[in-house]
Design a protein around this motif. Structure first.
Motif, PDB file in Angstrom:
ATOM      1  N   ASP A 199       0.813  -1.216   0.000  1.00 17.55           N
ATOM      2  CA  ASP A 199       0.000   0.000   0.000  1.00 17.55           C
ATOM      3  C   ASP A 199       0.846   1.265   0.000  1.00 17.55           C
ATOM      4  N   LYS A 200       2.128   1.149   0.313  1.00 18.00           N
ATOM      5  CA  LYS A 200       2.964   2.334   0.490  1.00 18.00           C
ATOM      6  C   LYS A 200       2.995   3.246  -0.735  1.00 18.00           C
ATOM      7  N   PRO A 201       3.115   2.710  -1.966  1.00 15.03           N
ATOM      8  CA  PRO A 201       3.183   3.623  -3.122  1.00 15.03           C
ATOM      9  C   PRO A 201       1.913   4.449  -3.317  1.00 15.03           C
ATOM     10  N   PHE A 202       0.806   4.058  -2.661  1.00 13.49           N
ATOM     11  CA  PHE A 202      -0.467   4.763  -2.824  1.00 13.49           C
ATOM     12  C   PHE A 202      -0.679   5.845  -1.755  1.00 13.49           C
ATOM     13  N   ILE A 203       0.226   5.987  -0.822  1.00 11.96           N
ATOM     14  CA  ILE A 203       0.022   6.894   0.306  1.00 11.96           C
ATOM     15  C   ILE A 203       0.614   8.268  -0.011  1.00 11.96           C
ATOM     16  N   PHE A 204      -0.213   9.326   0.166  1.00  7.53           N
ATOM     17  CA  PHE A 204       0.217  10.697  -0.086  1.00  7.53           C
ATOM     18  C   PHE A 204       0.014  11.543   1.177  1.00  7.53           C
ATOM     19  N   GLU A 205       0.974  12.414   1.423  1.00  5.77           N
ATOM     20  CA  GLU A 205       0.858  13.364   2.526  1.00  5.77           C
ATOM     21  C   GLU A 205       0.466  14.731   1.972  1.00  5.77           C
ATOM     22  N   ILE A 206      -0.581  15.328   2.546  1.00  9.46           N
ATOM     23  CA  ILE A 206      -1.053  16.647   2.149  1.00  9.46           C
ATOM     24  C   ILE A 206      -0.636  17.644   3.230  1.00  9.46           C
ATOM     25  N   LYS A 207       0.076  18.697   2.820  1.00 10.90           N
ATOM     26  CA  LYS A 207       0.480  19.748   3.762  1.00 10.90           C
ATOM     27  C   LYS A 207       0.264  21.107   3.116  1.00 10.90           C
ATOM     28  N   LYS A 208      -0.103  22.114   3.953  1.00  9.02           N
ATOM     29  CA  LYS A 208      -0.260  23.470   3.452  1.00  9.02           C
ATOM     30  C   LYS A 208       1.103  24.019   3.045  1.00  9.02           C
ATOM     31  N   PHE A 209       1.082  24.790   1.947  1.00  9.31           N
ATOM     32  CA  PHE A 209       2.329  25.302   1.396  1.00  9.31           C
ATOM     33  C   PHE A 209       2.007  26.553   0.586  1.00  9.31           C
ATOM     34  N   GLY A 210       2.586  27.690   0.968  1.00 11.22           N
ATOM     35  CA  GLY A 210       2.275  28.926   0.259  1.00 11.22           C
ATOM     36  C   GLY A 210       0.793  29.209   0.336  1.00 11.22           C
ATOM     37  N   ASP A 211       0.180  29.437  -0.826  1.00  9.57           N
ATOM     38  CA  ASP A 211      -1.266  29.660  -0.889  1.00  9.57           C
ATOM     39  C   ASP A 211      -2.033  28.371  -1.157  1.00  9.57           C
ATOM     40  N   GLY A 212      -1.319  27.263  -1.221  1.00  4.29           N
ATOM     41  CA  GLY A 212      -1.988  26.008  -1.531  1.00  4.29           C
ATOM     42  C   GLY A 212      -1.463  24.869  -0.676  1.00  4.29           C
ATOM     43  N   TYR A 213      -1.035  23.796  -1.326  1.00  3.74           N
ATOM     44  CA  TYR A 213      -0.619  22.582  -0.632  1.00  3.74           C
ATOM     45  C   TYR A 213       0.562  21.968  -1.369  1.00  3.74           C
ATOM     46  N   THR A 214       1.218  21.042  -0.678  1.00  2.00           N
ATOM     47  CA  THR A 214       2.082  20.086  -1.358  1.00  2.00           C
ATOM     48  C   THR A 214       1.421  18.712  -1.252  1.00  2.00           C
ATOM     49  N   VAL A 215       1.625  17.898  -2.284  1.00  2.00           N
ATOM     50  CA  VAL A 215       1.104  16.528  -2.315  1.00  2.00           C
ATOM     51  C   VAL A 215       2.319  15.622  -2.479  1.00  2.00           C
ATOM     52  N   ARG A 216       2.757  15.017  -1.365  1.00  2.00           N
ATOM     53  CA  ARG A 216       4.003  14.240  -1.340  1.00  2.00           C
ATOM     54  C   ARG A 216       3.698  12.754  -1.272  1.00  2.00           C
ATOM     55  N   ASN A 217       4.321  11.998  -2.186  1.00  2.00           N
ATOM     56  CA  ASN A 217       4.196  10.556  -2.110  1.00  2.00           C
ATOM     57  C   ASN A 217       5.127  10.017  -1.028  1.00  2.00           C
ATOM     58  N   ARG A 218       4.570   9.239  -0.103  1.00  2.00           N
ATOM     59  CA  ARG A 218       5.338   8.785   1.061  1.00  2.00           C
ATOM     60  C   ARG A 218       6.444   7.808   0.674  1.00  2.00           C
ATOM     61  N   GLY A 241       3.957  14.684 -13.078  1.00  2.00           N
ATOM     62  CA  GLY A 241       4.882  13.719 -12.514  1.00  2.00           C
ATOM     63  C   GLY A 241       5.394  14.127 -11.148  1.00  2.00           C
ATOM     64  N   PHE A 242       6.369  13.366 -10.657  1.00  2.00           N
ATOM     65  CA  PHE A 242       6.939  13.591  -9.336  1.00  2.00           C
ATOM     66  C   PHE A 242       8.251  14.361  -9.463  1.00  2.00           C
ATOM     67  N   VAL A 243       8.422  15.369  -8.582  1.00  2.00           N
ATOM     68  CA  VAL A 243       9.613  16.207  -8.595  1.00  2.00           C
ATOM     69  C   VAL A 243      10.212  16.250  -7.195  1.00  2.00           C
ATOM     70  N   GLU A 244      11.479  16.623  -7.125  1.00  2.00           N
ATOM     71  CA  GLU A 244      12.193  16.616  -5.845  1.00  2.00           C
ATOM     72  C   GLU A 244      11.757  17.768  -4.929  1.00  2.00           C
ATOM     73  N   GLU A 245      11.529  18.940  -5.512  1.00  2.00           N
ATOM     74  CA  GLU A 245      11.248  20.129  -4.712  1.00  2.00           C
ATOM     75  C   GLU A 245       9.753  20.273  -4.441  1.00  2.00           C
ATOM     76  N   PRO A 246       9.377  20.766  -3.256  1.00  2.00           N
ATOM     77  CA  PRO A 246       7.954  21.023  -2.977  1.00  2.00           C
ATOM     78  C   PRO A 246       7.356  21.941  -4.031  1.00  2.00           C
ATOM     79  N   THR A 247       6.190  21.575  -4.541  1.00  2.00           N
ATOM     80  CA  THR A 247       5.505  22.329  -5.592  1.00  2.00           C
ATOM     81  C   THR A 247       4.115  22.706  -5.100  1.00  2.00           C
ATOM     82  N   GLU A 248       3.771  23.974  -5.249  1.00  2.00           N
ATOM     83  CA  GLU A 248       2.460  24.416  -4.778  1.00  2.00           C
ATOM     84  C   GLU A 248       1.352  23.884  -5.686  1.00  2.00           C
ATOM     85  N   ILE A 249       0.403  23.194  -5.074  1.00  2.00           N
ATOM     86  CA  ILE A 249      -0.749  22.617  -5.766  1.00  2.00           C
ATOM     87  C   ILE A 249      -2.018  23.159  -5.115  1.00  2.00           C
TER      88      ILE A 249
END
Length: 989
Positions: free
Chosen positions: A65-84, A103-111
């Motif tokens: 199940d690990k590849p399906f888990i995402f962490e949502i955190k507030k970031f700037g005016d929006g959020y980051t969506v990080r794959n665990r 796709g997936f990137v290394e740096e936090p991206t505002e979503i």
């Protein structure tokens, strides 16, 4: 979430409280809830794309199940969506075209995660700062290069369910207790089992057949309190190889074995029940006492589809696919159950009496039927039925061996989809013969009749009895890949006939593991993802009296024509050498005999022998490949993605940059003189302008007046790749797949980079083009001389134009004649007359796309669209106009390159949309506008480009000036044009 309308664009006003709370989530599609986002490192160039796969929310978490888990955190005016699992963020991978590189990137991206108006309780995943062309929303995209990936598309203002996502929050306590399950050695004893999904949301869920319309499918259903009985019980036996297993269901339905419809590494929603083609299984045993089930012909495990409740093949392994084999109590394994197994095996064959393949004789069926009747009568007895079970199994096996087989003869194949009247037959599409299907009467259409013959190896081959030159079948793709089946002139594969029930068969080519499916558009493919009945065919053998007349002669004719076709003998480089005169004469003579339909058997046989001799002589010729010889050629693209194949060719317009457009034969812009330079390289010289192909520039592949850059040709798989010794990269069509013309460049990324060389051998045609091209060059030389003389002319007369005093002050969108600019404007929100004088090259005026009015195939120099200015109280006899090119490559491509200018003082004439040049004063034709583009070095991709163009010596002062656009730099349908800025200035001495 609030949305404010700013022109035609929508911008989010972020309210983070409207989004999901911070935490860990599974994210599933609102359109297809069984599909969830995941990080799926496939090891391909799509590995960092945001994938999706079948997934269900488990009662406890495992490593799967690990590849399906995402962490949502507030970031700037929006959020980051990080794959665990990956510790990477949803963002955008630059350079990935399909789906805008979601796709997936290394740096936090505002979503942005605003609630979706399309599906209650779901959210949008929006990358509003990504500079995306096709929309900011992450959507359920599809399959690309064999992988299930998402993409950015769609608008915030109008989302739908495919843009919408459910966020299912994960209990933090579960994250601290992820079970580390490993693969272990194991084995399963023969016996009777419940196959239980113990980690599913309802832990009593078990594998069970379910009826779905006319299909029995493999499903999953809670065993407790269900209406199912013995259909939850599976008889599992180990196969002779000691590694794989067979599963037989113990329910009362006739179809008790499992069959995969889709083979190989492929997800499919269809796993069906069968009576005839049981799959074999391998089990992956796990350290927690569970297992994953794989069929031996599909690389993906069985899993519950959370949307349908049926079993599918799934690329992911999790609670939806983890099973326990629970031993059925001995008391439930009754003699009645075992006898029922033999009965359902017998009835699952669905024998029918008849004379077609797959059927049995009445006499043989009666013997079998009497034993089956005896077994059914004993089905309610509790006694020992071992002897009767053996008797019935033997009777079933005997009748299977007596089933009529497909053998040499003439047949029709009718599709088994309920309601279908389609027969298997060739289908002509895009100048090519495909294997197809259509509703025809086979007694009236010989192409619906097939001759099944044995080849030299004893395998069966299907030959079509139509009159076309392509009568044998060849797969477009091999192994378990999807593709359209095509027709060939000669036999390249043999056919496999797999009997399902009665005279229903699945048909295969020997080089593809997927059966033939009746796809849409009258074509047949190896696409067996969906309804399996599409891929079953009633096989009916023709009686002698129903075999088409003179069929043997026709088969000899089409065999000979097929040999010619597949020999690829022709006049062009890449074709093969050979002389088709004798064999074509024999074919023509035989066709005449066939068409007259009066030949006796002896006459037909003599003609067949003559054809055979012609084929023998032809096959003995040298059919080696033709190389490139010095001569005149059209260079034609092999693409068929957005234009008809063979329709697009290279040409050289007067811009000096290699371009592509619809092929025009007998035209010097499209004809090239190719010469061998003696070292394996070539020169390519355009006939009309006598310029040589050079190397790549910012505006595409350029040309030179002398031969300086050697060109290279490489032949592979029937096509040519063209490059040069400077760039060493293939020439490609630069295209968005929507234009009607464009430039040639290198490594454009669209992969349209293969060509054919079509030789012009008619010397009279060549001479005519050479003479016409010489006159074009003479005229061009005069034009160039005048252009060179212009600075001296200007120095003598010293015209001045005040660029701070433009004569166009006012525009009117709704009533253009009340403003000062009027033209053939497209009806779209982004174009405006006001944009022509707003000082911004990012805005534009766009002319019409209406090919019905302005013509879809306008020749260069013959465009009819126009732009008109009203100078009101400032008429001119000498003026200068300013043309600001819209930013981006389209601003360059749709910039004027050839215009006619007309003038009048008659307001009535100037108010007429339909242009009659007899009512106007013709000022002149101007073809050198591109030489005035500034700044120096401006190109297709640069910014801040403009033209100041002088027009002198009108016979009087005129109020109305109309610019008729004959051509643009890269002409498009209707000769549409685009302008960023436009102004007119009075010129005075």
């Amino acid at each position: 979430m609030l949305l404010l309308a700013l022109g035609s664009a929508w911008q989010p006003v972020v309210a983070q409280d409207d989004g999901p709370a911070e935490g860990y989530y599974f994210i599933s599609s609102a359109a297809h809830p069984s599909d969830a986002l995941l990080y799926n490192n496939t090891g391909t160039d799509q590995a960092l794309r945001v994938h999706y796969a079948n997934h269900v929310i488990p009662t406890k978490l495992t490593k799967d199940d690990k590849p399906f888990i995402f962490e949502i955190k507030k970031f700037g005016d929006g959020y980051t969506v990080r794959n665990r699992e990956a510790n990477m963020y949803i963002g955008r991978i630059s350079g990935m075209g399909y789906g805008e590189g979601a796709g997936f990137v290394e740096e936090p991206t505002e979503i942005q995660l605003p609630p979706s108006a399309a599906v209650e309780g779901s959210y949008l995943i929006a990358n509003v700062k990504g500079g995306l062309t096709h929309g900011p929303l992450l959507g359920h995209q599809g399959v690309f290069q064999g992988e299930q990936i998402t993409g950015y598309w769609g608008e915030l203002a109008s989302p739908n369910s495919t843009h919408s996502w459910y966020f299912d929050k994960i209990d933090p306590a579960l994250l601290d207790d992820i079970e580390e399950i490993t693969e272990v050695e194991g084995s399963l004893d023969d016996g009777y089992y419940f196959i239980n999904f113990s980690n599913y949301s309802d832990p009593s869920t078990c594998m069970v057949p379910v009826q779905d319309g006319d299909l029995w499918r493999l499903g999953a259903y809670p065993r407790e309190n269900s209406e199912f009985d013995n259909s939850f019980i599976w008889h599992v036996t180990k196969n002779a190889d000691g590694k794989t297993y067979s599963f037989k269901n113990c329910g009362a339905q006739d179809l008790t074995y499992i069959e995969n419809i889709t083979k190989g590494p492929k997800e499919s929603p269809y796993v069906v029940m069968t009576g005839t083609n049981p799959a074999s299984f391998r089990l992956q045993f796990l350290s927690n006492g569970c297992a994953y089930i794989y069929s031996t012909d599909n690389d993906y495990n069985y899993a519950i589809n959370g949307e349908s409740g049926n079993i599918q093949t799934s690329s992911s392994s999790n609670a939806a696919s983890m099973v326990k084999f629970i031993k059925v109590p001995d008391a439930s394994v009754t003699n009645q159950l075992k006898l029922n197994e033999a009965i359902t095996t017998a009835k699952g064959r669905q024998f029918t009496v008849g004379t077609n393949p797959g059927q049995v004789s009445q006499e043989n069926y009666d013997v079998f039927g009497s034993v089956l009747k005896e077994a059914e009568a004993a089905a309610s007895n509790e006694g020992d039925n071992t002897e009767l079970i053996d008797k019935l199994n033997n009777a079933t096996a005997t009748l299977v061996g007596q089933t009529i087989q497909v053998e040499e003869g003439y047949y029709t194949f009718k599709n088994c989809l309920p309601g279908s009247e389609d027969y298997l037959k060739p289908y002509f599409k895009n100048n090519e013969w495909y294997l197809g299907h259509d509703a025809v009467d086979p007694t009236m259409d010989a192409s619906a009749v097939w001759h099944v013959i044995k080849n030299a190896d004893g395998n069966l081959v299907m030959k079509n009895c139509g009159t076309q030159d392509s009568t044998y079948i060849v797969s477009a793709y091999h192994e378990y890949n999807w593709g359209l089946a095509r027709m060939a002139g000669t036999s390249k594969t043999y056919q496999i006939f797999k009997n399902n029930y009665n005279n229903r068969f699945r048909l295969y080519a020997s080089d593809c593991g997927n059966f033939w499916n009746a796809d849409g558009g009258n074509v047949v493919s190896s696409n067996n993802d969906w309804h399996p009945n599409d891929g079953e065919w009633y096989v009916e053998k023709l009686a002698v009296e129903n075999i088409p007349f003179l069929t043997t002669l026709n088969e000899a004719i089409t065999d000979a024509a097929g040999v010619v076709k597949d020999s690829k003998v022709g006049p062009n480089p890449g074709d093969n050498n050979g002389d088709v005169t004798e064999i074509n004469n024999a074919i023509e003579e035989a066709r005449e005999m066939y068409d007259q339909a009066e030949a006796s058997d002896d006459e037909a046989n003599a003609m067949i022998a003559k054809l055979a001799e012609a084929v023998k002589n032809f096959n003995e010729q040298d059919h080696s490949m033709r190389q490139i010889e010095d001569g005149y050629y059209y260079i034609v693209s092999t693409q068929d993605g957005f234009q008809e194949k063979g329709k697009i060719a290279m040409y050289l317009p007067n811009t000096g940059y290699m371009s592509w457009r619809v092929l025009r034969r007998n035209n010097g812009q499209y004809l090239f003189n190719i010469k061998n330079l003696g070292d394996g390289t070539f020169s390519i010289q355009n006939v009309e302008y006598a310029l040589y192909v050079g190397s790549n520039t910012a505006n595409g592949v350029g040309t030179t007046s002398e031969q300086t850059v050697p060109q290279k040709f490489a032949y592979s798989n029937g096509v040519w790749h063209i490059s040069n010794t400077v760039d060493n990269a293939d020439y490609t069509l630069k295209t968005y797949m929507t234009e009607t013309s464009g430039v040639i460049n290198i490594n454009d990324g669209n992969n349209i980079k293969t060509w054919t060389l079509v030789r012009e051998t008619n010397q009279a045609v060549i001479d005519s083009i050479l003479n016409a091209s010489e006159q074009v060059r003479i005229n061009q030389a005069y034009t160039n001389a005048l252009q060179k003389a212009e600075p001296a002319y200007k120095a003598v007369f010293r015209y001045n134009s005040d660029h701070n005093d433009g004569l166009i002050k006012e525009t009117n969108e709704t009533s253009p004649l009340d403003g000062q600019i009027w033209g053939t404007q497209v009806n779209d929100s982004y174009t405006s007359y006001a944009h022509l004088i707003d000082g911004d090259l990012n805005t534009c005026f766009q002319s019409s796309w209406d090919s019905g009015t302005w013509g879809s195939k306008v020749e260069e120099g013959q465009g009819q669209q126009w732009l008109q200015v009203d100078l009101r109280s400032n008429p001119v006899d000498n003026f200068e106009f300013y043309f600001g090119l819209r930013e981006g490559d389209w601003g360059w491509k749709e910039c004027w390159s050839n215009i006619d200018i007309y003038a009048t003082n008659d307001a009535n004439v100037a108010s007429q949309e339909n242009f009659n040049d007899a009512d106007w004063t013709h000022v002149g034709n101007y073809t050198d506008l591109t030489s005035y583009i500034k700044p120096e070095g401006a190109n297709m991709n640069s910014n801040g480009r403009y033209i100041y163009y002088p027009v002198r010596g009108l016979d009087q002062q005129y109020r109305y000036i109309r610019f008729v656009v004959r051509s643009t730099i890269v002409p498009q349908s209707c000769m549409m044009y685009t302008i960023g800025e436009f102004q007119v200035y009075k010129s005075e001495l």
